[in-house]
Design a protein around this motif. Structure first.
Motif, mmCIF file in Angstrom:
data_model
loop_
_atom_site.group_PDB
_atom_site.id
_atom_site.type_symbol
_atom_site.label_atom_id
_atom_site.label_comp_id
_atom_site.label_asym_id
_atom_site.label_seq_id
_atom_site.Cartn_x
_atom_site.Cartn_y
_atom_site.Cartn_z
ATOM 1 N N GLU A 87 -15.274 1.458 5.976
ATOM 2 C CA GLU A 87 -13.528 1.363 4.518
ATOM 3 C C GLU A 87 -12.948 2.319 5.530
ATOM 4 O O GLU A 87 -12.030 2.164 5.006
ATOM 5 C CB GLU A 87 -14.284 2.103 3.048
ATOM 6 N N GLU A 88 -12.903 3.328 5.793
ATOM 7 C CA GLU A 88 -12.766 4.597 6.392
ATOM 8 C C GLU A 88 -11.929 3.871 7.510
ATOM 9 O O GLU A 88 -10.371 4.622 7.357
ATOM 10 C CB GLU A 88 -13.370 5.565 6.491
ATOM 11 N N MET A 90 -10.947 1.179 7.763
ATOM 12 C CA MET A 90 -10.127 0.046 7.845
ATOM 13 C C MET A 90 -8.840 0.899 7.404
ATOM 14 O O MET A 90 -7.516 0.320 7.604
ATOM 15 C CB MET A 90 -10.699 -0.685 7.250
ATOM 16 N N GLU A 91 -8.365 1.883 6.867
ATOM 17 C CA GLU A 91 -7.711 2.302 6.219
ATOM 18 C C GLU A 91 -6.565 2.702 6.862
ATOM 19 O O GLU A 91 -5.417 2.642 6.456
ATOM 20 C CB GLU A 91 -8.448 3.125 4.919
ATOM 21 N N ALA A 92 -7.077 3.927 8.380
ATOM 22 C CA ALA A 92 -6.695 4.384 8.831
ATOM 23 C C ALA A 92 -5.483 3.491 10.195
ATOM 24 O O ALA A 92 -4.844 3.271 10.199
ATOM 25 C CB ALA A 92 -7.371 5.396 9.907
ATOM 26 N N LYS A 94 -4.730 0.179 8.782
ATOM 27 C CA LYS A 94 -3.670 -0.096 8.597
ATOM 28 C C LYS A 94 -2.793 0.607 8.114
ATOM 29 O O LYS A 94 -1.271 -0.114 7.977
ATOM 30 C CB LYS A 94 -4.787 -0.282 6.532
ATOM 31 N N GLN A 95 -2.840 2.253 8.175
ATOM 32 C CA GLN A 95 -1.427 2.346 8.035
ATOM 33 C C GLN A 95 -1.007 2.822 8.905
ATOM 34 O O GLN A 95 0.252 2.980 9.302
ATOM 35 C CB GLN A 95 -2.203 4.471 7.889
ATOM 36 N N ARG A 150 -12.919 -8.091 6.624
ATOM 37 C CA ARG A 150 -12.181 -6.865 5.606
ATOM 38 C C ARG A 150 -10.522 -7.171 6.138
ATOM 39 O O ARG A 150 -10.257 -6.964 5.858
ATOM 40 C CB ARG A 150 -13.165 -5.643 6.251
ATOM 41 N N TYR A 151 -10.306 -7.145 7.506
ATOM 42 C CA TYR A 151 -9.098 -6.906 7.879
ATOM 43 C C TYR A 151 -8.115 -8.057 6.734
ATOM 44 O O TYR A 151 -6.652 -8.068 6.195
ATOM 45 C CB TYR A 151 -9.275 -6.330 9.062
ATOM 46 N N GLU A 153 -8.833 -8.742 4.616
ATOM 47 C CA GLU A 153 -9.151 -9.053 3.117
ATOM 48 C C GLU A 153 -10.130 -10.404 2.087
ATOM 49 O O GLU A 153 -9.648 -10.658 1.565
ATOM 50 C CB GLU A 153 -8.112 -8.462 2.285
#
Ligand SMILES: C[S@@+](CC[C@H](N)C(=O)[O-])C[C@H]1O[C@@H](n2cnc3c(N)ncnc32)[C@H](O)[C@@H]1O
Length: 186
Positions: A87-88, A90-92, A94-95, A150-151, A153
């Motif tokens: 999760e963490e 993936m957030e980085a 996507k940013q 996940r990427y 979604e």
């Protein structure tokens, strides 16, 4: 979209797993895969799958992988059990994707790196994100599938390949396959 780099392929022992990495990449939304060490047999079998099931998935072998990784202009993400939680990480990622890549051309297409044998420190250092699908050792095929799911979604497997010769109709029982021989022969 997404591109995959498969490192450490040993033609003598990894044929099946690397083929599965490539088929998983194709089925779950990647644009293509680069494989090191080179293996013409794998290129051929993945192309055959694409000929039957459609799309324009790219497969290529690399004689050298370091310049390829270094020169990638989008964000680079390495899948490793030592990395940040999914999760963490993936957030980085996507940013970074939304900002554009670190290279000069600023491409936003992420490169996803998976290993086979031990991955050298260069990969950990060069990739902007090291991401784990859990901190237990498992498989590059599983890690890639989780990442792509996940990427995208949860939509990674909802793919429709327009020029498919073989098309499967989902069925609760048995196999329903339509052979559309008249559709392109690429
Ligand atoms: C079978 S593992 C081999 C790892 C190797 N023994 C090492 O020490 O690095 C092959 C690949 O699967 C992926 N992998 C395995 N477990 C993972 C996990 N928990 N999270 C993310 N990727 C993983 C990594 O890309 C790794 O390079």
């Amino acid at each position: 979209v997404v591109y995959v780099l498969r490192l450490g392929h040993r033609p003598q022992r990894d044929k099946r797993v690397t083929t599965h990495v490539a088929l998983t990449a194709r089925a779950l939304g990647a644009r293509g895969i680069a494989i090191w060490r080179p293996d013409a047999g794998i290129e051929e079998s993945v192309r055959k799958a694409t000929q039957s099931f459609g799309g324009d998935f790219e497969v290529r072998s690399l004689k050298e992988w370091r310049p390829f990784l270094k020169g990638w202009s989008g964000p680079r993400v390495h899948l490793t059990m030592y990395g940040l939680p999914l999760e963490e990480g993936m957030e980085a990622l996507k940013q970074l994707v939304s900002e554009g890549g670190p290279g000069e051309s600023g491409s936003q297409e992420p490169l996803v790196v998976v290993g086979a044998e031990k991955v050298p420190p260069f990969v950990f250092q060069t990739c902007e994100v090291n991401l784990s699908a859990g901190n237990q050792p498992h498989s590059e095929v599983a890690a890639l599938a989780l990442f792509l799911d996940r990427y995208f979604e949860g939509r990674a497997h909802h793919r429709n390949f327009a020029d498919a010769r073989l098309r499967i109709t989902p069925s609760a029982k048995g196999k329903r396959v339509e052979d559309r021989k008249d559709v392109g022969t690429h």
